[in-house]
Design a protein around this motif. Structure first.
Motif, PDB file in Angstrom:
ATOM      1  N   ILE A  84       0.834  -0.726   0.173  1.00  0.00           N
ATOM      2  CA  ILE A  84      -0.029   0.201  -0.161  1.00  0.00           C
ATOM      3  C   ILE A  84       0.736   1.151   0.333  1.00  0.00           C
ATOM      4  CG2 ILE A  84      -2.008   1.336   1.023  1.00  0.00           C
ATOM      5  CD1 ILE A  84      -3.214  -1.683   2.027  1.00  0.00           C
ATOM      6  N   ALA A  85       1.983   1.505   0.874  1.00  0.00           N
ATOM      7  CA  ALA A  85       2.956   2.436   0.538  1.00  0.00           C
ATOM      8  C   ALA A  85       3.308   2.901  -0.514  1.00  0.00           C
ATOM      9  CB  ALA A  85       4.014   2.161   2.437  1.00  0.00           C
ATOM     10  N   ILE A  86       3.978   1.896  -0.816  1.00  0.00           N
ATOM     11  CA  ILE A  86       4.528   1.508  -2.141  1.00  0.00           C
ATOM     12  C   ILE A  86       3.428   2.874  -3.531  1.00  0.00           C
ATOM     13  CG2 ILE A  86       5.963   0.360  -3.866  1.00  0.00           C
ATOM     14  CD1 ILE A  86       6.877  -0.974  -1.990  1.00  0.00           C
ATOM     15  N   ASN A  87       2.793   1.779  -3.472  1.00  0.00           N
ATOM     16  CA  ASN A  87       1.873   2.060  -4.381  1.00  0.00           C
ATOM     17  C   ASN A  87       1.409   3.702  -4.225  1.00  0.00           C
ATOM     18  OD1 ASN A  87      -0.663   1.293  -6.728  1.00  0.00           O
ATOM     19  ND2 ASN A  87      -1.534   1.165  -5.180  1.00  0.00           N
ATOM     20  N   ILE A  88       1.573   3.986  -2.693  1.00  0.00           N
ATOM     21  CA  ILE A  88       0.783   5.504  -2.618  1.00  0.00           C
ATOM     22  C   ILE A  88       2.859   6.415  -3.501  1.00  0.00           C
ATOM     23  CG2 ILE A  88       0.012   7.363  -0.593  1.00  0.00           C
ATOM     24  CD1 ILE A  88      -1.285   5.349   0.673  1.00  0.00           C
ATOM     25  N   LEU A  89       3.463   6.661  -2.750  1.00  0.00           N
ATOM     26  CA  LEU A  89       3.995   6.582  -3.321  1.00  0.00           C
ATOM     27  C   LEU A  89       4.765   6.765  -4.642  1.00  0.00           C
ATOM     28  CD1 LEU A  89       6.789   5.270  -0.457  1.00  0.00           C
ATOM     29  CD2 LEU A  89       6.058   7.437  -0.517  1.00  0.00           C
ATOM     30  N   ARG A  90       3.897   5.683  -5.484  1.00  0.00           N
ATOM     31  CA  ARG A  90       3.624   5.881  -6.713  1.00  0.00           C
ATOM     32  C   ARG A  90       3.035   6.453  -7.450  1.00  0.00           C
ATOM     33  NH1 ARG A  90       4.620   0.201  -8.592  1.00  0.00           N
ATOM     34  NH2 ARG A  90       4.696   2.048 -11.264  1.00  0.00           N
ATOM     35  N   SER A  91       1.878   6.585  -6.644  1.00  0.00           N
ATOM     36  CA  SER A  91       0.756   7.725  -7.478  1.00  0.00           C
ATOM     37  C   SER A  91       0.156   9.018  -7.510  1.00  0.00           C
ATOM     38  CB  SER A  91      -0.745   7.223  -6.923  1.00  0.00           C
ATOM     39  OG  SER A  91      -1.804   7.514  -7.849  1.00  0.00           O
ATOM     40  N   PRO A  92       0.733   9.248  -8.611  1.00  0.00           N
ATOM     41  CA  PRO A  92       0.764  11.357  -8.813  1.00  0.00           C
ATOM     42  C   PRO A  92      -1.018  11.174  -8.185  1.00  0.00           C
ATOM     43  CG  PRO A  92       0.577  10.075 -10.975  1.00  0.00           C
ATOM     44  CD  PRO A  92       0.385   9.015 -10.174  1.00  0.00           C
ATOM     45  N   ALA A  93      -1.949  10.923  -8.092  1.00  0.00           N
ATOM     46  CA  ALA A  93      -3.380  10.678  -7.075  1.00  0.00           C
ATOM     47  C   ALA A  93      -3.296  11.380  -5.437  1.00  0.00           C
ATOM     48  CB  ALA A  93      -3.690   9.926  -7.361  1.00  0.00           C
ATOM     49  N   PHE A  94      -2.264  11.554  -4.798  1.00  0.00           N
ATOM     50  CA  PHE A  94      -1.937  11.362  -3.431  1.00  0.00           C
ATOM     51  C   PHE A  94      -1.624  12.392  -3.693  1.00  0.00           C
ATOM     52  CE2 PHE A  94      -3.366   6.398  -3.318  1.00  0.00           C
ATOM     53  CZ  PHE A  94      -4.967   7.216  -2.885  1.00  0.00           C
ATOM     54  N   ASP A  95      -1.307  12.937  -2.791  1.00  0.00           N
ATOM     55  CA  ASP A  95      -0.181  13.729  -2.030  1.00  0.00           C
ATOM     56  C   ASP A  95       0.309  13.559  -0.845  1.00  0.00           C
ATOM     57  OD1 ASP A  95      -2.767  14.829  -0.739  1.00  0.00           O
ATOM     58  OD2 ASP A  95      -2.992  16.789  -1.065  1.00  0.00           O
ATOM     59  N   LEU A  96       0.542  14.667   0.100  1.00  0.00           N
ATOM     60  CA  LEU A  96       1.350  13.804   1.173  1.00  0.00           C
ATOM     61  C   LEU A  96       0.312  13.558   2.544  1.00  0.00           C
ATOM     62  CD1 LEU A  96       3.842  13.789   3.030  1.00  0.00           C
ATOM     63  CD2 LEU A  96       3.607  15.712   3.254  1.00  0.00           C
ATOM     64  N   LEU A  97      -0.381  14.596   2.981  1.00  0.00           N
ATOM     65  CA  LEU A  97      -1.576  14.951   3.171  1.00  0.00           C
ATOM     66  C   LEU A  97      -2.875  13.460   3.454  1.00  0.00           C
ATOM     67  CD1 LEU A  97      -2.885  15.472   6.506  1.00  0.00           C
ATOM     68  CD2 LEU A  97      -4.318  17.424   4.818  1.00  0.00           C
ATOM     69  N   THR A  98      -2.676  13.272   1.876  1.00  0.00           N
ATOM     70  CA  THR A  98      -3.860  12.464   1.847  1.00  0.00           C
ATOM     71  C   THR A  98      -2.752  10.468   1.412  1.00  0.00           C
ATOM     72  OG1 THR A  98      -4.988  13.763  -0.096  1.00  0.00           O
ATOM     73  CG2 THR A  98      -5.511  11.810   0.153  1.00  0.00           C
ATOM     74  N   GLY A  99      -2.305  10.424   1.304  1.00  0.00           N
ATOM     75  CA  GLY A  99      -1.164   9.509   1.304  1.00  0.00           C
ATOM     76  C   GLY A  99      -0.807   8.890   2.501  1.00  0.00           C
ATOM     77  N   SER A 100      -0.202   9.687   3.759  1.00  0.00           N
ATOM     78  CA  SER A 100      -0.144   9.510   4.897  1.00  0.00           C
ATOM     79  C   SER A 100      -1.784   9.485   5.887  1.00  0.00           C
ATOM     80  CB  SER A 100       0.119  11.380   5.477  1.00  0.00           C
ATOM     81  OG  SER A 100       1.439  10.955   5.020  1.00  0.00           O
ATOM     82  N   ALA A 101      -2.326   9.550   5.261  1.00  0.00           N
ATOM     83  CA  ALA A 101      -3.369   9.333   5.648  1.00  0.00           C
ATOM     84  C   ALA A 101      -4.269   8.039   5.695  1.00  0.00           C
ATOM     85  CB  ALA A 101      -5.298  10.387   5.916  1.00  0.00           C
ATOM     86  N   THR A 102      -4.289   8.296   4.767  1.00  0.00           N
ATOM     87  CA  THR A 102      -4.709   6.180   3.767  1.00  0.00           C
ATOM     88  C   THR A 102      -3.507   5.784   4.730  1.00  0.00           C
ATOM     89  OG1 THR A 102      -5.004   7.249   2.111  1.00  0.00           O
ATOM     90  CG2 THR A 102      -4.856   5.102   1.984  1.00  0.00           C
ATOM     91  N   ILE A 103      -1.769   5.771   4.430  1.00  0.00           N
ATOM     92  CA  ILE A 103      -1.245   4.857   5.304  1.00  0.00           C
ATOM     93  C   ILE A 103      -1.979   4.501   6.545  1.00  0.00           C
ATOM     94  CG2 ILE A 103       0.979   4.250   6.018  1.00  0.00           C
ATOM     95  CD1 ILE A 103       1.351   5.471   2.926  1.00  0.00           C
ATOM     96  N   VAL A 104      -2.223   5.478   7.470  1.00  0.00           N
ATOM     97  CA  VAL A 104      -2.540   5.185   9.015  1.00  0.00           C
ATOM     98  C   VAL A 104      -4.224   4.590   8.704  1.00  0.00           C
ATOM     99  CG1 VAL A 104      -3.349   6.899  10.998  1.00  0.00           C
ATOM    100  CG2 VAL A 104      -1.272   7.512   9.882  1.00  0.00           C
ATOM    101  N   VAL A 105      -5.068   4.989   7.967  1.00  0.00           N
ATOM    102  CA  VAL A 105      -6.072   4.408   7.486  1.00  0.00           C
ATOM    103  C   VAL A 105      -5.711   2.852   7.820  1.00  0.00           C
ATOM    104  CG1 VAL A 105      -8.094   3.753   6.661  1.00  0.00           C
ATOM    105  CG2 VAL A 105      -7.562   6.231   7.779  1.00  0.00           C
ATOM    106  N   ALA A 106      -5.288   2.305   7.138  1.00  0.00           N
ATOM    107  CA  ALA A 106      -4.532   0.769   6.875  1.00  0.00           C
ATOM    108  C   ALA A 106      -4.291   0.285   7.781  1.00  0.00           C
ATOM    109  CB  ALA A 106      -3.454   0.826   5.109  1.00  0.00           C
TER     110      ALA A 106
END
Length: 126
Positions: A84-106
């Motif tokens: 999940i973390a690698i997918n979020i880091l590679r995706s241009p759709a996630f900014d820092l806040l959204t990606g961090s929140a997604t990782i915390v929820v997951a």
């Protein structure tokens, strides 16, 4: 106190089964969609694999109460969180806040799944 522990145990198991069902449902939805990016398709396969493996480990923990089930579930949850973390880091759709929140929820959902397996393994014998 005993009924409270049972309520927590069955609540965690229900949460765990529902999240695994949602992960497998996501995989089936992505698989049968007509236009899907190749990266999203492999992520969906990994997501479905985690959902199915977690259900297997949870059912094995229910029947055997063996200690390896919690350890194996921790291993697959850690690997899935890494994906999940690698997918979020590679995706241009996630900014820092959204990606961090997604990782915390997951991570929270995966921790509750691990806790469900641990509590299932250590439940008292009737």
């Amino acid at each position: 106190m005993h009924s409270t522990n049972n309520f927590r145990l069955y609540g965690l198991i229900l949460f765990s089964v529902v999240t695994s069902f949602l992960l497998v449902f996501y995989t089936v939805t992505v698989y049968f969609s007509e236009e899907t990016a190749p990266g999203l398709r492999w992520f969906a396969y990994v997501t479905g694999g985690y959902g199915l493996m977690h259900i297997y480990v949870l059912s094995w923990a229910w029947h055997s109460r063996s200690n390896w089930a919690a350890k194996f579930d921790t291993l697959i949850a850690g690997c899935f969180l890494g994906v999940i973390a690698i997918n979020i880091l590679r995706s241009p759709a996630f900014d820092l806040l959204t990606g961090s929140a997604t990782i915390v929820v997951a991570a929270t959902v995966l921790y509750l799944n691990i806790l469900a397996v641990k509590r299932t393994c250590t439940r008292p014998i009737k």
